[in-house]
Design a protein around this motif. Structure first.
Motif, short mmCIF file in Angstrom:
data_model
loop_
_atom_site.label_atom_id
_atom_site.label_comp_id
_atom_site.label_asym_id
_atom_site.label_seq_id
_atom_site.Cartn_x
_atom_site.Cartn_y
_atom_site.Cartn_z
N LYS A 8 -37.81 -44.55 0.52
CA LYS A 8 -37.04 -44.09 2.16
C LYS A 8 -37.70 -43.08 2.40
O LYS A 8 -38.34 -42.71 3.66
CB LYS A 8 -35.57 -43.73 2.06
N TRP A 9 -37.57 -41.67 1.36
CA TRP A 9 -38.38 -40.60 1.61
C TRP A 9 -39.64 -40.67 2.14
O TRP A 9 -40.31 -39.90 2.91
CB TRP A 9 -37.56 -39.37 0.73
N ILE A 16 -42.22 -35.65 -2.87
CA ILE A 16 -42.43 -37.14 -3.60
C ILE A 16 -43.84 -37.81 -3.31
O ILE A 16 -44.75 -38.38 -3.61
CB ILE A 16 -41.74 -37.95 -2.47
N ILE A 17 -44.18 -37.34 -2.06
CA ILE A 17 -45.79 -37.71 -1.29
C ILE A 17 -47.17 -36.94 -2.10
O ILE A 17 -47.47 -37.42 -2.69
CB ILE A 17 -45.60 -37.14 0.19
N MET A 50 -50.55 -35.47 12.72
CA MET A 50 -52.05 -36.31 12.93
C MET A 50 -52.02 -36.57 14.00
O MET A 50 -53.82 -36.88 14.81
CB MET A 50 -52.00 -37.13 11.71
N SER A 51 -51.05 -37.43 15.05
CA SER A 51 -51.87 -38.45 15.80
C SER A 51 -51.59 -37.00 17.61
O SER A 51 -51.19 -37.82 18.41
CB SER A 51 -50.66 -39.68 16.08
N SER A 52 -50.27 -36.33 16.89
CA SER A 52 -50.58 -35.46 18.57
C SER A 52 -51.24 -34.19 18.93
O SER A 52 -52.14 -34.52 18.48
CB SER A 52 -48.69 -34.53 18.16
N THR A 54 -41.41 -39.33 5.65
CA THR A 54 -42.86 -38.53 5.71
C THR A 54 -43.70 -38.80 6.23
O THR A 54 -44.66 -38.29 6.98
CB THR A 54 -42.61 -37.61 3.79
N LEU A 55 -44.20 -39.95 5.54
CA LEU A 55 -45.74 -40.61 5.80
C LEU A 55 -45.84 -40.78 7.78
O LEU A 55 -46.21 -40.15 8.28
CB LEU A 55 -46.02 -42.17 5.55
N LYS A 56 -44.44 -40.79 8.12
CA LYS A 56 -44.36 -40.98 9.82
C LYS A 56 -44.08 -40.32 9.86
O LYS A 56 -45.50 -39.70 11.32
CB LYS A 56 -42.54 -41.84 9.97
N TYR A 57 -43.71 -38.88 9.59
CA TYR A 57 -43.92 -37.23 10.08
C TYR A 57 -45.16 -37.31 10.65
O TYR A 57 -45.68 -36.38 11.05
CB TYR A 57 -42.80 -36.79 9.28
#
Length: 84
Positions: A69-70, A42-43, A82-84, A74-77
């Motif tokens: 929703k996907w 989807i992304i 990327m933030s970690s 996926t963007l949240k994941y």
């Protein structure tokens, strides 16, 4: 057009061909780390191929709401990765 795609397209317009290639490779590398295949697809279709959620939904034979929703999941994941 959604905000993420608009921002993505504006960024692409001001990039050189080399920068576009590097960005595409970076995004593809990030997508390989996504543990859910449907989210990757989807992304990729929305942000790389420029398709709408409705077009992706029709291809995958799921609702546009499911695609949305996907996409969010996926963007949240990816954001967390990327933030970690």
């Amino acid at each position: 057009m959604n905000k993420e795609l608009l921002l993505f397209n504006e960024t692409q317009m001001s990039q050189t061909p080399d920068e576009k290639t590097i960005e595409r490779l970076y995004i593809q590398g990030l997508l390989r780390e996504v543990p859910f295949e449907k989210g990757r697809k989807i992304i990729y279709e929305i942000f790389i191929n420029g398709k709408t959620e409705s077009e992706v939904a029709a291809e995958l034979k799921i609702t546009q709401q499911a695609v949305s929703k996907w996409r969010r999941k996926t963007l949240k994941y990816l954001y967390q990765k990327m933030s970690s």
